[in-house]
Design an enzyme around this catalytic site. Structure first.
Site, PDB file in Angstrom:
ATOM      1  N   LYS A  87       0.774  -1.004  -0.144  1.00  0.00           N
ATOM      2  CA  LYS A  87      -0.304  -0.104  -0.180  1.00  0.00           C
ATOM      3  C   LYS A  87       1.077   1.568  -0.124  1.00  0.00           C
ATOM      4  CE  LYS A  87      -1.087   2.999   3.046  1.00  0.00           C
ATOM      5  NZ  LYS A  87      -0.545   4.026   3.946  1.00  0.00           N
ATOM      6  N   HIS A  88       0.550   2.151  -0.678  1.00  0.00           N
ATOM      7  CA  HIS A  88       1.286   3.194  -0.524  1.00  0.00           C
ATOM      8  C   HIS A  88       1.037   4.426  -0.809  1.00  0.00           C
ATOM      9  CE1 HIS A  88       5.641   5.402  -1.959  1.00  0.00           C
ATOM     10  NE2 HIS A  88       4.267   6.554  -2.376  1.00  0.00           N
ATOM     11  N   SER A  89       0.965   5.529  -0.305  1.00  0.00           N
ATOM     12  CA  SER A  89      -0.019   6.317   0.299  1.00  0.00           C
ATOM     13  C   SER A  89       1.255   7.823  -0.384  1.00  0.00           C
ATOM     14  CB  SER A  89      -0.092   7.410   1.572  1.00  0.00           C
ATOM     15  OG  SER A  89       0.190   8.228   1.627  1.00  0.00           O
ATOM     16  N   THR A 126       7.028   7.224   7.689  1.00  0.00           N
ATOM     17  CA  THR A 126       6.040   6.559   8.221  1.00  0.00           C
ATOM     18  C   THR A 126       7.593   6.114   9.152  1.00  0.00           C
ATOM     19  OG1 THR A 126       4.491   5.069   6.831  1.00  0.00           O
ATOM     20  CG2 THR A 126       5.946   3.745   8.131  1.00  0.00           C
ATOM     21  N   ARG A 174      15.450  15.505  -7.666  1.00  0.00           N
ATOM     22  CA  ARG A 174      14.118  16.496  -8.115  1.00  0.00           C
ATOM     23  C   ARG A 174      14.351  17.337  -6.678  1.00  0.00           C
ATOM     24  NH1 ARG A 174      10.642  11.750  -7.694  1.00  0.00           N
ATOM     25  NH2 ARG A 174       8.827  13.362  -8.448  1.00  0.00           N
ATOM     26  N   SER A 189       8.479   6.997  -9.934  1.00  0.00           N
ATOM     27  CA  SER A 189       9.708   7.137  -8.829  1.00  0.00           C
ATOM     28  C   SER A 189       9.003   5.863  -7.926  1.00  0.00           C
ATOM     29  CB  SER A 189       9.873   8.369  -7.751  1.00  0.00           C
ATOM     30  OG  SER A 189       9.742   8.411  -6.751  1.00  0.00           O
ATOM     31  N   LYS A 193      10.063   1.803  -6.836  1.00  0.00           N
ATOM     32  CA  LYS A 193       9.942   1.463  -5.590  1.00  0.00           C
ATOM     33  C   LYS A 193       9.524   0.357  -5.212  1.00  0.00           C
ATOM     34  CE  LYS A 193      10.019   5.334  -4.680  1.00  0.00           C
ATOM     35  NZ  LYS A 193      10.930   6.520  -3.544  1.00  0.00           N
TER      36      LYS A 193
HETATM   37  N1  URA Z   1       6.420   9.115  -2.821  1.00  0.00           N
HETATM   38  C1  URA Z   1       7.582   9.203  -4.246  1.00  0.00           C
HETATM   39  O1  URA Z   1       8.053   7.970  -3.394  1.00  0.00           O
HETATM   40  N2  URA Z   1       7.820   9.965  -4.846  1.00  0.00           N
HETATM   41  C2  URA Z   1       7.503  11.083  -5.381  1.00  0.00           C
HETATM   42  O2  URA Z   1       7.948  11.554  -6.326  1.00  0.00           O
HETATM   43  C3  URA Z   1       6.308  11.347  -4.654  1.00  0.00           C
HETATM   44  C4  URA Z   1       5.372  10.639  -3.626  1.00  0.00           C
END
Ligand code: URA
Length: 440
Positions: A87-89, A126, A174, A189, A193
């Site tokens: 899950k990614h916010s 987190t 960035r 990005s 990951k």
């Molecule tokens: N989260 C990330 O991992 N990369 C982004 O560019 C923005 C939010």
């Protein structure tokens, strides 16, 4: 022979790169063969001219393949094939959902192997929050991360330098070259990951509002579509919620205070908005993984795991497995707490019209709860308690925000942000919807 200057010029002139050129550039970045100024020039060219779909997929794949990739066992365990779901916010204020969602989803039978970040800019992270638990190890080796998530169903760790290392280099540049809010750069990005950390399916929580990267619903919807399209093109299933970040999520903002609120939610208490979002995210994870057939059965399973205390027990098990003091699950007073409290009262009677998430994030950073420079040691006990939300009725002189802090000069710095955070209106203002869109 491949030439980095020619490569930058192609993007400057709005031309497309081939997958081979992109892979070559990512390798050059990882190996230090491209200079920071050349990488930055290319990032700005992408910011201005974008990447087409084929370039985006090839670039993301190259980033994900720039280091190790975690591979989870696919063999059935106890007669069942366990899927790994992440899950990614996209980042927000008071967003402690990972601390609740990861153990709760594991208590429902999923394997959750999640790499998280530290605070970035004015948003919290987190890793910082969980490091407020005494002893908690948030730097698991890839082997330990894999073993723990296989054995107990959940592991939460900081990003390792060996997973998607080139992405770490682009990310840092960035941050300091004005190229963060670019759709192809954000989506590559995030997805690179996720792919490197081995999950089969992803649930994205795209934040929208003053405390988010995407300030309006149309840009948040575009990011949700980009994340879904990219995940699909790289063979992963995904679904997405777009959620409100105009005001902080829940009642507490900070590090230790957010762990305490997460324990509250896992114990069946805590604010309704955060409980609701956590249940919605776990339900989406159960559906996308195929563990549950329908949103209704997924919701029931998530509520049962929360109400029975199974999620809280899994949180304690995860904490112990990562060397943390698992007694935090019963007694959050083991967490650091601030020495002083200052209360902000409402200047008038009416309806809360503004409780700005971004200002709350800046205030926490000013209190020492976030970093101003890379590597700063942060004050894990600093926190804000948000006592009123947009649309709530408020009387003149009623407490609206409590500030928990240790150092008077930091309180003064935070007060400038807090002064801009809150407004009362005479005509009533509607309460905000939390879940703005769902994309499957
Ligand atoms: N989260 C990330 O991992 N990369 C982004 O560019 C923005 C939010």
């Amino acid at each position: 022979m491949w030439d980095v200057i020619d490569f930058i010029e192609r993007k400057r002139d709005g031309l497309a790169h081939s997958p081979e050129e992109l892979a070559g550039f990512v390798t050059a970045v990882r190996d230090g063969a491209a200079a920071d100024y050349q990488i930055s020039a290319w990032l700005m060219a992408v910011f201005l001219n974008g990447l087409c779909e084929a370039e985006l997929v090839a670039f993301t794949d190259a980033l994900a393949s720039s280091g190790e990739k975690v591979v989870f066992p696919k063999a059935p365990k106890n007669g069942r094939t366990i899927l790994t779901v992440d899950k990614h916010s996209t980042g927000g204020i008071g967003d402690k959902t990972t601390i609740v969602v990861a153990p709760l989803a594991a208590a429902c039978g999923l394997r959750v192997a999640k790499l998280s970040g530290r605070g970035l800019g004015f948003t919290g992270g987190t890793v910082d929050k969980l490091e407020s638990i005494p002893g908690m190890n948030m730097r698991l080796s890839t082997d330990r991360f894999l073993k723990q998530s296989d054995e107990i169903g959940v592991a939460l760790s900081g990003y390792s330098a060996t997973l998607a290392p080139a992405e770490g280099i682009f990310y840092a540049l960035r941050d300091v070259t004005g190229t963060v809010p670019s759709l192809p750069l954000i989506s590559s990005s995030i997805v690179s990951k996720k792919i490197a950390s081995g999950a089969d399916a992803f649930v994205f929580d795209v934040k929208c509002g003053s405390g988010a990267l995407m300030a309006d619903p149309a840009s948040a919807a575009n990011l949700a579509d980009a994340l879904a399209g990219l995940s699909g093109a790289l063979g992963r299933k995904s679904s997405c919620l777009v959620t409100d970040m105009e005001q902080p999520l829940g009642e507490w903002v900070g590090n230790a205070v957010e762990v305490r609120e997460s324990v509250d939610i896992l114990s069946g208490r805590g604010p309704a908005d955060t409980r609701e979002l956590c249940l919605a995210l776990v339900s989406a994870m159960l559906v996308i993984s195929g563990a549950e057939d329908s949103p209704a059965s997924a919701r029931k399973a998530s509520e049962e795991a929360l109400d029975s205390g199974a999620g809280l027990r899994k949180f304690a098990e995860m904490t112990a497995a990562q060397d943390g003091d698992a007694s935090v699950a019963d007694d959050p007073s083991v967490l650091p707490s601030a020495a002083k409290k200052h209360t902000i009262e409402s200047p008038g009677t009416g309806t809360v019209a503004k409780m700005d998430a971004r200002c709350a994030g800046m205030a926490i950073r000013a209190l020492g709860g976030g970093r101003l420079r890379k590597g700063d040691v942060i004050d894990l006990s600093a926190g804000l308690r948000i006592m009123k939300k947009i649309g709530d009725r408020v009387e003149k002189g009623e407490p609206v925000i409590e500030i928990f802090y240790n150092c008077d000069s930091r309180l003064q710095a935070a007060e400038a942000h807090i002064g801009r955070m809150f407004a009362v209106s005479d005509p009533p203002v509607a309460k905000r919807e939390l879940i703005l869109m769902k994309r499957d």
